[in-house]
Design a protein around this motif. Structure first.
Motif, PDB file in Angstrom:
ATOM      1  N   ASP A  67      11.544  -0.977 -39.981  1.00 15.63           N
ATOM      2  CA  ASP A  67      10.344  -0.750 -39.162  1.00 15.63           C
ATOM      3  C   ASP A  67       9.510  -2.027 -39.047  1.00 15.63           C
ATOM      4  O   ASP A  67       8.982  -2.335 -37.974  1.00 15.63           O
ATOM      5  CB  ASP A  67       9.513   0.379 -39.757  1.00 15.63           C
ATOM      6  CG  ASP A  67      10.231   1.722 -39.718  1.00 15.63           C
ATOM      7  OD1 ASP A  67      11.164   1.860 -38.912  1.00 15.63           O
ATOM      8  OD2 ASP A  67       9.853   2.623 -40.503  1.00 15.63           O
TER       9      ASP A  67
ATOM     10  N   LYS B  65      11.143  -4.572 -36.608  1.00 18.35           N
ATOM     11  CA  LYS B  65      10.955  -4.183 -35.210  1.00 18.35           C
ATOM     12  C   LYS B  65       9.502  -4.357 -34.780  1.00 18.35           C
ATOM     13  O   LYS B  65       9.232  -4.726 -33.632  1.00 18.35           O
ATOM     14  CB  LYS B  65      11.407  -2.735 -35.005  1.00 18.35           C
ATOM     15  CG  LYS B  65      12.921  -2.549 -35.136  1.00 18.35           C
ATOM     16  CD  LYS B  65      13.346  -1.126 -34.813  1.00 18.35           C
ATOM     17  CE  LYS B  65      14.860  -0.990 -34.842  1.00 18.35           C
ATOM     18  NZ  LYS B  65      15.314   0.372 -34.509  1.00 18.35           N
TER      19      LYS B  65
ATOM     20  N   ASP C  59       8.755  -7.881 -33.614  1.00 15.32           N
ATOM     21  CA  ASP C  59       9.583  -8.357 -32.501  1.00 15.32           C
ATOM     22  C   ASP C  59      10.908  -8.961 -32.951  1.00 15.32           C
ATOM     23  O   ASP C  59      11.504  -9.763 -32.223  1.00 15.32           O
ATOM     24  CB  ASP C  59       8.818  -9.393 -31.655  1.00 15.32           C
ATOM     25  CG  ASP C  59       7.626  -8.774 -30.948  1.00 15.32           C
ATOM     26  OD1 ASP C  59       7.692  -7.558 -30.661  1.00 15.32           O
ATOM     27  OD2 ASP C  59       6.640  -9.480 -30.708  1.00 15.32           O
TER      28      ASP C  59
ATOM     29  N   PHE D   2      13.832  -7.412 -33.177  1.00 13.40           N
ATOM     30  CA  PHE D   2      14.564  -6.181 -32.886  1.00 13.40           C
ATOM     31  C   PHE D   2      16.039  -6.298 -33.252  1.00 13.40           C
ATOM     32  O   PHE D   2      16.621  -5.366 -33.806  1.00 13.40           O
ATOM     33  CB  PHE D   2      14.424  -5.830 -31.404  1.00 13.40           C
ATOM     34  CG  PHE D   2      13.022  -5.519 -30.989  1.00 13.40           C
ATOM     35  CD1 PHE D   2      12.451  -4.301 -31.278  1.00 13.40           C
ATOM     36  CD2 PHE D   2      12.260  -6.455 -30.317  1.00 13.40           C
ATOM     37  CE1 PHE D   2      11.153  -4.003 -30.905  1.00 13.40           C
ATOM     38  CE2 PHE D   2      10.963  -6.178 -29.930  1.00 13.40           C
ATOM     39  CZ  PHE D   2      10.405  -4.952 -30.234  1.00 13.40           C
ATOM     40  N   THR D   3      16.653  -7.431 -32.931  1.00  9.61           N
ATOM     41  CA  THR D   3      18.084  -7.580 -33.195  1.00  9.61           C
ATOM     42  C   THR D   3      18.372  -7.503 -34.683  1.00  9.61           C
ATOM     43  O   THR D   3      19.301  -6.807 -35.116  1.00  9.61           O
ATOM     44  CB  THR D   3      18.593  -8.914 -32.635  1.00  9.61           C
ATOM     45  OG1 THR D   3      18.314  -8.979 -31.234  1.00  9.61           O
ATOM     46  CG2 THR D   3      20.095  -9.045 -32.840  1.00  9.61           C
TER      47      THR D   3
ATOM     48  N   GLY E  73      16.434  -6.094 -36.898  1.00  5.10           N
ATOM     49  CA  GLY E  73      16.119  -4.731 -37.299  1.00  5.10           C
ATOM     50  C   GLY E  73      17.267  -3.776 -37.002  1.00  5.10           C
ATOM     51  O   GLY E  73      17.596  -2.904 -37.815  1.00  5.10           O
ATOM     52  N   GLU E  74      17.902  -3.932 -35.844  1.00  6.30           N
ATOM     53  CA  GLU E  74      19.028  -3.076 -35.486  1.00  6.30           C
ATOM     54  C   GLU E  74      20.219  -3.319 -36.400  1.00  6.30           C
ATOM     55  O   GLU E  74      20.961  -2.395 -36.740  1.00  6.30           O
ATOM     56  CB  GLU E  74      19.413  -3.310 -34.027  1.00  6.30           C
ATOM     57  CG  GLU E  74      18.404  -2.713 -33.038  1.00  6.30           C
ATOM     58  CD  GLU E  74      18.800  -2.965 -31.594  1.00  6.30           C
ATOM     59  OE1 GLU E  74      19.670  -3.834 -31.372  1.00  6.30           O
ATOM     60  OE2 GLU E  74      18.239  -2.318 -30.709  1.00  6.30           O
TER      61      GLU E  74
ATOM     62  N   GLU F 232      19.544  -1.537 -39.506  1.00 10.91           N
ATOM     63  CA  GLU F 232      19.663  -0.105 -39.241  1.00 10.91           C
ATOM     64  C   GLU F 232      21.125   0.321 -39.242  1.00 10.91           C
ATOM     65  O   GLU F 232      21.476   1.375 -39.795  1.00 10.91           O
ATOM     66  CB  GLU F 232      19.006   0.223 -37.900  1.00 10.91           C
ATOM     67  CG  GLU F 232      18.774   1.694 -37.665  1.00 10.91           C
ATOM     68  CD  GLU F 232      17.855   1.945 -36.483  1.00 10.91           C
ATOM     69  OE1 GLU F 232      17.112   2.933 -36.520  1.00 10.91           O
ATOM     70  OE2 GLU F 232      17.859   1.130 -35.527  1.00 10.91           O
TER      71      GLU F 232
ATOM     72  N   ASP G 147      10.810  -3.472 -24.311  1.00 16.70           N
ATOM     73  CA  ASP G 147      11.766  -4.278 -25.074  1.00 16.70           C
ATOM     74  C   ASP G 147      13.056  -3.516 -25.312  1.00 16.70           C
ATOM     75  O   ASP G 147      14.141  -4.093 -25.264  1.00 16.70           O
ATOM     76  CB  ASP G 147      11.153  -4.707 -26.415  1.00 16.70           C
ATOM     77  CG  ASP G 147      10.037  -5.709 -26.248  1.00 16.70           C
ATOM     78  OD1 ASP G 147      10.110  -6.516 -25.301  1.00 16.70           O
ATOM     79  OD2 ASP G 147       9.079  -5.687 -27.039  1.00 16.70           O
ATOM     80  N   GLU G 148      12.948  -2.217 -25.585  1.00 16.70           N
ATOM     81  CA  GLU G 148      14.135  -1.402 -25.819  1.00 16.70           C
ATOM     82  C   GLU G 148      14.999  -1.336 -24.566  1.00 16.70           C
ATOM     83  O   GLU G 148      16.233  -1.467 -24.624  1.00 16.70           O
ATOM     84  CB  GLU G 148      13.730   0.005 -26.260  1.00 16.70           C
ATOM     85  CG  GLU G 148      14.897   0.940 -26.525  1.00 16.70           C
ATOM     86  CD  GLU G 148      15.799   0.456 -27.639  1.00 16.70           C
ATOM     87  OE1 GLU G 148      17.010   0.756 -27.573  1.00 16.70           O
ATOM     88  OE2 GLU G 148      15.309  -0.224 -28.572  1.00 16.70           O
TER      89      GLU G 148
ATOM     90  N   ARG H  55      16.774  -4.671 -24.094  1.00 17.90           N
ATOM     91  CA  ARG H  55      17.899  -4.846 -25.012  1.00 17.90           C
ATOM     92  C   ARG H  55      19.112  -4.041 -24.543  1.00 17.90           C
ATOM     93  O   ARG H  55      20.247  -4.514 -24.622  1.00 17.90           O
ATOM     94  CB  ARG H  55      17.503  -4.415 -26.425  1.00 17.90           C
ATOM     95  CG  ARG H  55      16.532  -5.366 -27.108  1.00 17.90           C
ATOM     96  CD  ARG H  55      16.521  -5.154 -28.614  1.00 17.90           C
ATOM     97  NE  ARG H  55      16.263  -3.778 -28.984  1.00 17.90           N
ATOM     98  CZ  ARG H  55      15.061  -3.233 -29.072  1.00 17.90           C
ATOM     99  NH1 ARG H  55      13.991  -3.959 -28.780  1.00 17.90           N
ATOM    100  NH2 ARG H  55      14.900  -1.983 -29.438  1.00 17.90           N
TER     101      ARG H  55
END
Length: 487
Positions: free
Chosen positions: A130, A133, A136, A138-139, A141-142, A145, A366-367, A370
């Motif tokens: 969390d 993400k 910023d 995100f990559t 963070g994914e 995940e 952003d989602e 991506r």
């Protein structure tokens, strides 16, 4: 007269907590004469006892506390107590990052179990995702995940209780990633390659270190290693990507395929058009300093483009823009082959508009961006591999990342200085990349270097000279052009 017995040993203070070795005499049995040896933690008159093992009478305890003869068996026991005091003193120092201690924090650090239902190794993992993400990233963070999903898929949702996680459990996950596990239908699931397995294990190692930093795993042995000769969970090294590039001749061949439209007649028209577009995007990535598709999707016709009369792009690399002082700002010289591709697949130059609006389409969040970038990356990879195999007879499994590796490798092999390669790829730096460009690599030098990316022969160079806007050249650029023509 009765001798006064010693009731505690090695009293120590860490912030708001006092700690000592004592006997835990909390019992309802009146005839009991021996009691568990314990560490007693005291905060604000509240106590927590942690049993160390062994039972002693009050007399035995007092004698061991006061023994001085080093050859005595009781002295050997006293040395064990001293070792325990040192171990748990270090534990207390590592808990809470300097904040006031609580008995719950101490108990969680020692046992790996928390009274807080939401506090666990898994919850810290999710908090990290969390946070990444939210900042910023995100990559990354994914990636964390996906690692957590693999962890749960192979070990099960409830395998980890609190912070009770050790080498054996992590090794079970590691083996599951290597060989897969059977699901309810008997199908093998969860099996992944060594590179991805290494990424997932490194993610888990970050979570382990974070829990240790908070003092939640201070009593657990570190489980990871990069060496196979240690009896620990081995994190495999990722496969080298040195071979994932196309040399100048092969990149030139792809450029000629694009320009000459050498596509099989049996291909449907819409498929041919899609392959042509994906090939163009790939070549643009290569000629635009190896930037990725996320950068390509955000590239715009900004003030700098028009200030240079369409001779250069300026962009901020998405991956490192937030981690350097002035962002990862990069200047891209629009050499003649790049201009030819732009003329065909790019949008009409309009100030503030995207160069390739088809990549992100109507994506706003952003989602959504991506998802669009991921989808277009898949398109580029699949179409390029079909093109390479059916048109050129190549076996290389080309993807978008090859453009970046090829840019760096081919310029390096051409003798271009590493400082230029590093800067123009947008590597994070404490200085403004643009400032370094203007000082060290003026635009004509950038044209010279990037022209080495393709091998199009002298005729192409002469055509490029004719199309230069000579009126907008600086004195230095005109002198460089004349020197080329005089050779």
């Amino acid at each position: 007269m009765a001798v006064k017995l010693t009731t505690s040993f090695g009293n120590q203070i860490e912030r708001n907590c006092t700690m000592a070795i004592t006997l835990d005499k909390r019992t309802n049995k009146k005839d009991r004469v021996k009691f568990p040896l314990s560490l007693r933690f005291n905060i604000n008159r509240q106590r927590y006892y942690h049993h160390l093992g062994g039972n002693f009478s009050e007399v035995e305890f007092s004698e061991i506390c006061n023994i001085r003869q080093s050859k005595s068996e009781k002295y050997a026991e006293k040395k064990k107590w001293l070792s325990a005091l040192e171990q748990y003193s270090n534990l207390l120092r590592g808990i809470g990052n300097g904040r006031p201690l609580s008995l719950e924090m101490i108990r969680s650090a020692i046992t790996g179990v928390s009274d807080e239902p939401d506090e666990s190794f898994i919850s810290v993992w999710q908090q990290t995702i969390d946070d990444l993400k939210a900042h910023d990233r995100f990559t990354t963070g994914e990636s964390y995940e996906c690692a957590l999903k693999s962890f749960k898929k192979i070990l099960g949702e409830n395998k980890v209780v609190g912070f009770q996680i050790d080498k054996a459990l992590l090794e079970e996950w590691n083996e599951g990633m290597k060989n897969g596990v059977k699901d309810r239908n008997g199908q093998i699931v969860g099996k992944i390659g060594d590179t991805t397995r290494g990424i997932y294990l490194r993610s888990c190692r970050v979570i382990w270190n974070e829990c240790a930093r908070r003092g939640l795993l201070a009593n657990a042995e570190y489980p990871f290693s990069n060496r196979r000769d240690n009896d620990l969970v081995v994190i495999p090294k990722g496969n080298t990507r040195k071979a994932e590039f196309l040399d100048v001749d092969k990149m030139t061949e792809l450029y000629k395929v694009f320009m000459e439209k050498r596509y099989p007649a049996k291909w449907p028209k819409d498929f041919t058009a899609n392959v042509n577009f994906s090939l163009g995007l790939f070549l643009v990535q290569y000629l635009c300093n190896g930037f990725n598709l996320a950068d390509e999707g955000e590239l715009t016709y900004d003030d700098y483009y028009f200030a240079t009369n369409g001779r250069a792009f300026r962009f901020n690399r998405q991956k490192t823009a937030g981690r350097s002082e002035n962002g990862a700002e990069v200047i891209i010289p629009i050499i003649e082959p790049l201009k030819n591709i732009l003329d065909e697949i790019a949008a009409e130059p309009k100030k503030g508009k995207r160069v390739f609006p088809e990549i992100l389409k109507e994506a706003v969040t952003d989602e959504e961006k991506r998802q669009r970038t991921r989808m277009e990356n898949q398109n580029v990879r699949k179409r390029l591999q079909i093109l390479c195999k059916e048109v050129l007879g190549w076996e290389e499994a080309v993807s978008g990342t090859w453009a970046r590796h090829s840019f760096a490798t081919n310029l390096r092999n051409a003798g271009v200085e590493m400082q230029y390669i590093s800067e123009c790829m947008g590597h994070s730096t404490q200085k403004s990349v643009t400032a370094l460009y203007l000082a060290s690599f003026p635009l004509d030098k950038q044209f010279e270097y990037n022209s080495k990316l393709l091998n199009l022969g002298d005729s192409s160079q002469e055509e490029s000279v004719k199309k230069e806007d000579i009126q907008n050249m600086s004195k230095e650029e005109m002198q460089a052009l004349l020197m080329k023509l005089l050779k």
